[in-house]
Design an enzyme around this catalytic site. Structure first.
Site, PDB file in Angstrom:
ATOM      1  N   GLU A  36      41.970 -70.417  -5.911  1.00  0.00           N
ATOM      2  CA  GLU A  36      40.806 -71.286  -5.715  1.00  0.00           C
ATOM      3  C   GLU A  36      41.209 -72.682  -6.188  1.00  0.00           C
ATOM      4  OE1 GLU A  36      36.094 -71.660  -7.037  1.00  0.00           O
ATOM      5  OE2 GLU A  36      37.451 -70.425  -8.232  1.00  0.00           O
ATOM      6  N   ASP A  58      29.391 -66.383  -3.405  1.00  0.00           N
ATOM      7  CA  ASP A  58      29.929 -66.675  -4.734  1.00  0.00           C
ATOM      8  C   ASP A  58      28.821 -66.759  -5.792  1.00  0.00           C
ATOM      9  OD1 ASP A  58      31.851 -67.167  -6.666  1.00  0.00           O
ATOM     10  OD2 ASP A  58      32.439 -69.120  -5.889  1.00  0.00           O
TER      11      ASP A  58
END
Length: 337
Positions: free
Chosen positions: A200, A278
Site C-alpha cells: 500500500e 477498507d
C-alpha cells in the site's frame, strides 16, 4: 454509465478487505461516546466529519485509534458490526471476510472476549437477517512487537475455531512482513488462512516478503506490486488475489487522482484484483460506491465489472461449491443486463 451502475447494483459481490472498526460512522461515534460516557474532542457531527480527512496513512490511523475509544461493550461491537452488514446488504454483498484489531481494544484494557463476542453475535445472525455469510480475520498491529502478537494469539485460543484467518495491518513503512514470520508460522500450523497488508505504502519488497516469506493466501492492497514485473508474474502465476481499495487509496494519497488508479491495469495484466472499501466510514464509500467511482475514473467496462465481482468470490475463503453457486448467479444476472 447508468447501465453500468445498474449492473453494479444488481451483481452479487463479496467484500474481502474491511476493517470493522473502520466502519464507525460519525453518527455512531457520537452515539457510542454518549452512551458510554467517553469524552471525545468533537461536539458536533460536522466536527467529526472534518476530522475524517487525511493526507496519509498515519494521519488516518491517529483518528482511527481515537475513534476506537468509544467502543466499550459487547453491545457496541455488535451494533457496529450489524450496522455494517445492513449497509452492505443494500449493496448486494452476499459474503464478507472482515478484519478486527483486538490489540486496539485489549491495549486499552478491554478483555479479548468483549470485541469478539459482540462481533460474532452480529455475524452469526447475518445470514438469516441479511443473506450474508462471513469469515472472520484477526489482524495484528504491525507497529507493535511480534511478542505482543503472540500474547494476543494466546488470548484468542478459546476462539480459534471461530476465527478463520490472521492478517497484518496498521503502519506499513518500517514494519516489513518478515517481522511477523513466527506468528504466521504458528497460524499456518493451526490451519488458519493467511493474509497481510503489503504494497500500500510499503515497497514491492514487502509484497515479496508476504508472498514468499509469510506464504500468504491473499494480498491486501498490493498496489506497488506493479512496480516490479517479476513480482507481477509471481502473483499472477500463483493466482493470488489482491484486495484493492480504490477510495481508500485516494483518501490516503496512495494515488493523487482516482483516474490514476491501477485497477484497470491490474486486470489487463491478468492479476486477480477485487474491489473493497477498507475503512468506509473514513474513506467515503462502501462497496458499490468504490465500484461506481472507479469504473467512471478509469473506464472499466461491463466485462471488467463482471470479472471483479467473480474475483471477489473466487478470491474468498468459501468452499469451491459455495463459490460456484455465487458465480452461477453472477452469470444469470449479467445475462439479464
Amino acid at each position: 454509465m447508468a447501465d453500468l451502475d445498474a449492473l453494479i447494483d444488481a451483481l452479487p459481490k463479496a467484500e474481502l478487505h474491511l476493517h470493522l472498526e473502520g466502519s464507525l460512522e460519525p453518527e455512531q461515534l457520537m452515539e457510542f461516546a454518549a452512551r458510554n460516557g467517553v469524552d471525545i474532542p468533537f461536539r458536533t457531527l460536522d466536527e467529526v466529519r472534518a476530522a475524517y480527512s487525511f493526507s496519509n496513512l498515519q494521519d488516518f490511523l491517529d483518528i482511527y485509534y481515537q475513534g476506537m475509544s468509544v467502543l466499550q461493550t459487547e453491545a457496541d461491537f455488535h451494533d457496529l458490526t450489524d450496522a455494517y452488514l445492513q449497509r452492505v446488504a443494500a449493496d448486494n454483498v452476499r459474503h464478507v471476510e472482515v478484519f478486527f484489531d483486538p490489540q486496539g481494544h485489549t491495549g486499552r484494557g478491554l478483555p479479548f472476549e468483549v470485541p469478539i463476542n459482540g462481533i460474532l453475535k452480529a455475524l452469526d445472525a447475518a445470514e438469516e437477517k441479511y443473506g450474508i455469510t462471513y469469515r472472520l480475520i484477526m489482524c495484528f498491529l504491525r507497529h507493535l512487537p511480534e511478542d505482543e502478537a503472540f500474547e494476543t494469539w494466546k488470548q484468542a485460543e478459546p476462539w480459534l475455531d471461530r476465527i478463520h484467518g490472521i492478517g497484518l495491518d496498521s503502519s506499513e513503512m518500517g514494519h516489513p512482513p518478515s517481522k511477523f514470520a513466527r506468528i504466521y508460522e504458528a497460524a499456518r500450523e493451526r490451519g488458519l488462512k493467511l493474509v497481510a497488508h503489503a504494497g500500500e505504502e510499503g515497497p514491492p519488497a514487502y509484497v515479496w516478503e508476504a508472498v514468499d516469506g509469510l506464504k500468504v493466501d491473499r494480498i491486501d492492497h498490493g498496489n506497488r506490486s506493479l512496480e516490479d514485473e517479476a513480482l507481477v508474474a509471481r502473483i499472477r502465476d500463483a493466482g493470488l488475489t489482491l484486495t484493492v481499495c480504490p477510495l481508500s487509496n485516494l483518501s490516503l494519497c496512495v494515488v493523487d487522482d482516482l483516474k490514476d488508479h491501477p485497477m484497470k491495469r491490474m486486470l489487463e495484466l491478468g492479476l486477480k484484483a477485487t474491489v473493497n472499501s477498507d475503512d468506509p466510514a473514513y474513506f467515503g464509500g462502501y462497496v458499490n460506491q468504490n465500484f461506481r467511482e472507479t469504473a467512471r475514473a478509469v473506464g472499466l467496462t461491463r466485462e471488467h465489472v463482471i470479472t471483479l465481482a467473480k474475483n471477489s468470490f473466487t478470491g474468498s475463503f468459501l468452499s469451491p461449491d459455495q463459490q460456484r453457486e455465487h458465480l452461477a448467479e453472477i452469470d444469470r444476472i449479467a445475462a439479464s443486463h
